[in-house]
Design a protein around this motif. Structure first.
Motif, PDB file in Angstrom:
ATOM      1  N   UNK A 210       0.860  -1.200   0.000  1.00 22.48           N
ATOM      2  CA  UNK A 210       0.000   0.000   0.000  1.00 22.48           C
ATOM      3  C   UNK A 210       0.890   1.242   0.000  1.00 22.48           C
ATOM      4  N   UNK A 211       0.741   2.056  -1.035  1.00 22.05           N
ATOM      5  CA  UNK A 211       1.603   3.241  -1.171  1.00 22.05           C
ATOM      6  C   UNK A 211       1.130   4.394  -0.289  1.00 22.05           C
ATOM      7  N   UNK A 212       2.082   5.238   0.099  1.00 25.85           N
ATOM      8  CA  UNK A 212       1.745   6.400   0.929  1.00 25.85           C
ATOM      9  C   UNK A 212       2.790   7.484   0.711  1.00 25.85           C
ATOM     10  N   UNK A 213       2.426   8.717   1.090  1.00 27.99           N
ATOM     11  CA  UNK A 213       3.356   9.832   0.933  1.00 27.99           C
ATOM     12  C   UNK A 213       4.605   9.555   1.756  1.00 27.99           C
ATOM     13  N   UNK A 214       5.748   9.624   1.129  1.00 27.26           N
ATOM     14  CA  UNK A 214       6.998   9.402   1.848  1.00 27.26           C
ATOM     15  C   UNK A 214       7.475   7.956   1.811  1.00 27.26           C
TER      16      UNK A 214
END
Ligand SMILES: NC(=O)C[C@H](N)C(=O)O
Length: 321
Positions: A210-214
């Motif tokens: 799951x991608x996320x900012x940073x």
């Protein structure tokens, strides 16, 4: 005299089969519900397993598909009761695996059998009447919940407690209501051709990240090492932080890019490092409109059939599924 219709109801557990646990905390699946009042219909009940749906695995989905194929020739319709948490994964797996044209409808409930607001009987009756309706044939497995009829490819659980727990872009393809006792079923879309797949097992390993900012790729190398394929719930139209691009470029196993947004396709628009266009150039496969957990089901079906990365890409990109 009109022949009795034959309906198979397959119970797999979930809240629709649950009540308070006599030996411990919370509610647990125990007794499957019966379909309320269906005059002129002969109902047969089947119980291949009784599980909360977080315990359902792809192997259970394959078992269910095989059971449906054996029941389909002698029944007019099949209803599957299922826990709601992973219902959409089972529905989509059946969409991919089933060859039968016998209508199949999945449903469940959000409230257990001893709750004042138990929604099990209503959903079950709706599911049975949609499954038996002449306009339902040829549409692949459907999900019926709260009177709405959903396509297995697009349906998703959108609320953790509400009785209207299912939705998903672009929304229902039909609706069941009643005038008195008479069901009124309307569809708003035409049936489409589908292809089906016949793996003998679903043993491939596909992990979701799951991608996320940073995100700088934490967990990626370990997942790529242990899995046969990866799905990333990426950002927006299928973009990732720049650090992921070299990791994807050097990954040999298929990497499918879905979106963590709740609607819309993955398309290769952006050319900055990690933008969708650069990920596709690096070999990643866009998941189109499939959410990450449905893209995972398709990827594990294709891997379990022994398809290589190019053949997998063709299915995701070119073929109707
Ligand atoms: N409403 C439900 O069915 C939720 C339950 N945890 C299940 O998926 O089995």
């Amino acid at each position: 005299m009109r022949e009795m219709k034959r309906l198979a109801v397959i119970h797999t557990g979930g809240t629709i089969a649950s009540r308070p646990n006599p030996n411990g905390p919370g509610v647990t699946p125990q007794t499957p519900p019966s379909v309320p009042g269906l005059p002129g219909v002969q109902v047969t009940d089947h119980q291949p397993f009784t599980l909360p749906s977080p315990h359902v695995t792809p192997t259970h989905m394959l078992t269910l598909a095989q059971l449906i194929e054996t029941l389909a020739p002698t029944h007019d319709a099949v209803v599957v009761t299922h826990g709601t948490d992973t219902l959409e994964e089972t529905a989509f797996a059946l969409h991919l695996l089933l060859r039968t044209s016998t209508p199949v409808v999945l449903t469940g409930s959000m409230r257990h059998a001893e709750a004042a607001s138990w929604d099990g009987p209503g959903n079950l009756l709706d599911a049975a009447q949609v499954a038996l309706h002449p306009a339902t044939a040829g549409r692949g497995p459907l999900v019926v919940f709260g009177g709405d009829v959903f396509d297995a490819r697009t349906v998703t659980k959108v609320h953790s407690t509400a009785v209207d727990a299912f939705g998903g872009y672009p929304g229902p393809i039909g609706r069941i209501d009643r005038v008195g006792e008479t069901p009124q079923v309307r569809f708003f879309a035409s049936p489409e051709p589908r292809q089906s797949f016949t793996p003998v097992q679903l043993g491939a390993r596909v992990d979701i990240l799951y991608a996320y900012a940073g995100w700088t790729g934490e967990g990626y190398a370990e997942a790529a090492e242990r899995a046969d394929g990866l799905v990333i719930a990426a950002l927006g139209t299928g973009n990732l932080p720049g650090e992921l691009l070299p990791l994807i470029e050097t990954t040999e196993i298929p990497v499918v890019i879905a979106t963590r947004t709740h609607a819309g396709p993955v398309i290769p628009v952006y050319g900055y490092a990690g933008g969708g266009a650069t990920l596709v150039e690096a070999g990643a496969i866009p998941a189109s409109f499939l959410n990450a957990h449905k893209a995972r089901i398709l990827l594990l079906v294709l891997l379990s059939l022994g398809l290589n990365r190019d053949a997998i890409r063709r299915v995701f990109v070119d073929d109707p599924f």
